[in-house]
Design a protein around this motif. Sequence first.
Motif, PDB file in Angstrom:
ATOM      1  N   ASN A  16       0.813  -1.210   0.000  1.00  0.00           N
ATOM      2  CA  ASN A  16       0.000   0.000   0.000  1.00  0.00           C
ATOM      3  C   ASN A  16       0.857   1.275   0.000  1.00  0.00           C
ATOM      4  O   ASN A  16       0.612   2.209   0.778  1.00  0.00           O
ATOM      5  N   ASN A  17       1.849   1.268  -0.883  1.00  0.00           N
ATOM      6  CA  ASN A  17       2.758   2.413  -1.027  1.00  0.00           C
ATOM      7  C   ASN A  17       3.504   2.780   0.256  1.00  0.00           C
ATOM      8  O   ASN A  17       3.937   3.922   0.443  1.00  0.00           O
ATOM      9  N   THR A  18       3.641   1.830   1.137  1.00  0.00           N
ATOM     10  CA  THR A  18       4.365   2.051   2.394  1.00  0.00           C
ATOM     11  C   THR A  18       5.422   0.974   2.578  1.00  0.00           C
ATOM     12  O   THR A  18       5.135  -0.220   2.435  1.00  0.00           O
ATOM     13  N   LEU A  19       6.646   1.410   2.880  1.00  0.00           N
ATOM     14  CA  LEU A  19       7.744   0.475   3.113  1.00  0.00           C
ATOM     15  C   LEU A  19       7.940   0.303   4.613  1.00  0.00           C
ATOM     16  O   LEU A  19       8.180   1.275   5.339  1.00  0.00           O
ATOM     17  N   HIS A  20       7.852  -0.940   5.069  1.00  0.00           N
ATOM     18  CA  HIS A  20       8.145  -1.284   6.466  1.00  0.00           C
ATOM     19  C   HIS A  20       9.545  -1.900   6.498  1.00  0.00           C
ATOM     20  O   HIS A  20       9.825  -2.853   5.770  1.00  0.00           O
ATOM     21  N   TYR A  21      10.401  -1.374   7.347  1.00  0.00           N
ATOM     22  CA  TYR A  21      11.802  -1.797   7.309  1.00  0.00           C
ATOM     23  C   TYR A  21      12.378  -1.922   8.721  1.00  0.00           C
ATOM     24  O   TYR A  21      11.933  -1.273   9.671  1.00  0.00           O
ATOM     25  N   ASN A  22      13.379  -2.772   8.816  1.00  0.00           N
ATOM     26  CA  ASN A  22      14.147  -2.936  10.055  1.00  0.00           C
ATOM     27  C   ASN A  22      15.546  -3.413   9.657  1.00  0.00           C
ATOM     28  O   ASN A  22      15.726  -4.568   9.280  1.00  0.00           O
ATOM     29  N   MET A  23      16.493  -2.506   9.730  1.00  0.00           N
ATOM     30  CA  MET A  23      17.848  -2.823   9.272  1.00  0.00           C
ATOM     31  C   MET A  23      18.873  -2.260  10.251  1.00  0.00           C
ATOM     32  O   MET A  23      18.767  -1.121  10.693  1.00  0.00           O
ATOM     33  N   ALA A  24      19.862  -3.071  10.600  1.00  0.00           N
ATOM     34  CA  ALA A  24      20.950  -2.643  11.483  1.00  0.00           C
ATOM     35  C   ALA A  24      22.274  -2.799  10.737  1.00  0.00           C
ATOM     36  O   ALA A  24      22.520  -3.844  10.119  1.00  0.00           O
ATOM     37  N   LEU A  25      23.095  -1.768  10.814  1.00  0.00           N
ATOM     38  CA  LEU A  25      24.392  -1.786  10.130  1.00  0.00           C
ATOM     39  C   LEU A  25      25.510  -1.489  11.120  1.00  0.00           C
ATOM     40  O   LEU A  25      25.370  -0.644  12.007  1.00  0.00           O
ATOM     41  N   ASN A  26      26.614  -2.207  10.951  1.00  0.00           N
ATOM     42  CA  ASN A  26      27.828  -1.926  11.708  1.00  0.00           C
ATOM     43  C   ASN A  26      28.871  -1.338  10.759  1.00  0.00           C
ATOM     44  O   ASN A  26      29.101  -1.876   9.674  1.00  0.00           O
ATOM     45  N   PHE A  27      29.477  -0.239  11.185  1.00  0.00           N
ATOM     46  CA  PHE A  27      30.484   0.449  10.370  1.00  0.00           C
ATOM     47  C   PHE A  27      31.843   0.375  11.057  1.00  0.00           C
ATOM     48  O   PHE A  27      31.934   0.339  12.289  1.00  0.00           O
ATOM     49  N   THR A  28      32.880   0.405  10.240  1.00  0.00           N
ATOM     50  CA  THR A  28      34.246   0.467  10.756  1.00  0.00           C
ATOM     51  C   THR A  28      34.960   1.635  10.093  1.00  0.00           C
ATOM     52  O   THR A  28      34.981   1.742   8.865  1.00  0.00           O
ATOM     53  N   ALA A  29      35.532   2.507  10.926  1.00  0.00           N
ATOM     54  CA  ALA A  29      36.306   3.648  10.429  1.00  0.00           C
ATOM     55  C   ALA A  29      37.767   3.440  10.811  1.00  0.00           C
ATOM     56  O   ALA A  29      38.084   3.171  11.972  1.00  0.00           O
ATOM     57  N   ARG A  30      38.632   3.561   9.836  1.00  0.00           N
ATOM     58  CA  ARG A  30      40.065   3.356  10.044  1.00  0.00           C
ATOM     59  C   ARG A  30      40.813   4.670   9.828  1.00  0.00           C
ATOM     60  O   ARG A  30      40.678   5.309   8.780  1.00  0.00           O
ATOM     61  N   ASN A  31      41.569   5.090  10.839  1.00  0.00           N
ATOM     62  CA  ASN A  31      42.421   6.273  10.725  1.00  0.00           C
ATOM     63  C   ASN A  31      43.842   5.825  10.385  1.00  0.00           C
ATOM     64  O   ASN A  31      44.548   5.310  11.244  1.00  0.00           O
ATOM     65  N   PRO A  32      44.281   6.025   9.138  1.00  0.00           N
ATOM     66  CA  PRO A  32      45.603   5.536   8.731  1.00  0.00           C
ATOM     67  C   PRO A  32      46.744   6.514   9.026  1.00  0.00           C
ATOM     68  O   PRO A  32      47.900   6.212   8.741  1.00  0.00           O
ATOM     69  N   ASN A  33      46.428   7.677   9.582  1.00  0.00           N
ATOM     70  CA  ASN A  33      47.434   8.719   9.775  1.00  0.00           C
ATOM     71  C   ASN A  33      48.372   8.407  10.942  1.00  0.00           C
ATOM     72  O   ASN A  33      47.950   7.891  11.976  1.00  0.00           O
ATOM     73  N   LYS A  34      49.631   8.788  10.745  1.00  0.00           N
ATOM     74  CA  LYS A  34      50.644   8.579  11.776  1.00  0.00           C
ATOM     75  C   LYS A  34      50.738   9.752  12.744  1.00  0.00           C
ATOM     76  O   LYS A  34      51.262   9.598  13.851  1.00  0.00           O
TER      77      LYS A  34
ATOM     78  N   LYS B 273      46.460   5.771  13.756  1.00  0.00           N
ATOM     79  CA  LYS B 273      46.621   4.355  13.372  1.00  0.00           C
ATOM     80  C   LYS B 273      45.686   3.454  14.189  1.00  0.00           C
ATOM     81  O   LYS B 273      46.112   2.449  14.767  1.00  0.00           O
ATOM     82  N   SER B 274      44.408   3.813  14.232  1.00  0.00           N
ATOM     83  CA  SER B 274      43.463   3.018  15.026  1.00  0.00           C
ATOM     84  C   SER B 274      42.170   2.806  14.256  1.00  0.00           C
ATOM     85  O   SER B 274      41.919   3.426  13.222  1.00  0.00           O
ATOM     86  N   THR B 275      41.344   1.907  14.783  1.00  0.00           N
ATOM     87  CA  THR B 275      40.065   1.557  14.160  1.00  0.00           C
ATOM     88  C   THR B 275      38.929   1.820  15.147  1.00  0.00           C
ATOM     89  O   THR B 275      39.060   1.519  16.339  1.00  0.00           O
ATOM     90  N   ALA B 276      37.841   2.377  14.656  1.00  0.00           N
ATOM     91  CA  ALA B 276      36.673   2.659  15.496  1.00  0.00           C
ATOM     92  C   ALA B 276      35.441   2.002  14.884  1.00  0.00           C
ATOM     93  O   ALA B 276      35.315   1.894  13.666  1.00  0.00           O
ATOM     94  N   ILE B 277      34.545   1.566  15.748  1.00  0.00           N
ATOM     95  CA  ILE B 277      33.316   0.895  15.315  1.00  0.00           C
ATOM     96  C   ILE B 277      32.118   1.800  15.598  1.00  0.00           C
ATOM     97  O   ILE B 277      32.001   2.392  16.673  1.00  0.00           O
TER      98      ILE B 277
END
Length: 228
Positions: free
Chosen positions: A86-104, A141-145
């Motif tokens: 009926n032109n309506t989207l029902h959704y349930n989504m979970a995402l995990n992200f990883t960010a990497r800082n490569p700088n010294k 030089k670390s990783t964050a979630i």
Amino acid sequence: MADNKQPELNGAFYGPAIPPRQQTRSRHHHSGRSCCCCLFSFVWKLLIALIVLVGLAILIFYLIVQPRSFKFYVTEAELTEFDYTNNTLHYNMALNFTARNPNKKLSIYYDKVEAIAFYEDSRFASTNVITHLNSFRQYKKSTAIMNGVFLGQHVLLLNNDQVAKLNEDKIDGVYGIYVKLNFRIRFRLGDAITSTYKPTVKCDIEVPLSSNKTMTFFKSTKCDVDFF
């Protein structure tokens, strides 16, 4: 008695004629113009020298610090509901992200991150991944979630082609979803902190429905980071 009569003077005795005043004004005008040209030349050379010095300073900074953009990935995705009726989207989504800082030498402050989800170029959800309540500093030089949850329903007017694609994805049990993240970050070098940068991260992911009987698993996806 000697004749003391003075000899008559001719015109040559008085020397050259005095130049007209108009010529004097011409020399003064030429002298003023020369001074202006000298001043302009000095300012122009000074400007070039400053540009060269600034360029050298930036080059030396980059050679020493070697700043690099952070790396960003969608490492996990769980889609438990994606139902369009009926032109309506029902959704349930979970995402995990990883960010990497490569700088010294640079650490990163994540002040705010907003994630927006699209299906077939139609926006259906958004969520705050990072706010002032959970903002943090990522060290060198670390990783964050990070994680984001998209839950709810949204009126979505899909055309025939989009509905056909949705039905194909439903049969396959895997949905192509585009996630755009808007960042507000700052960099830190020693005690110096930069002003705010607003990069955009773009992620094209293929997310399987959890009830998918084909047991398709999500594959970690690298995202594009754009500072411009």
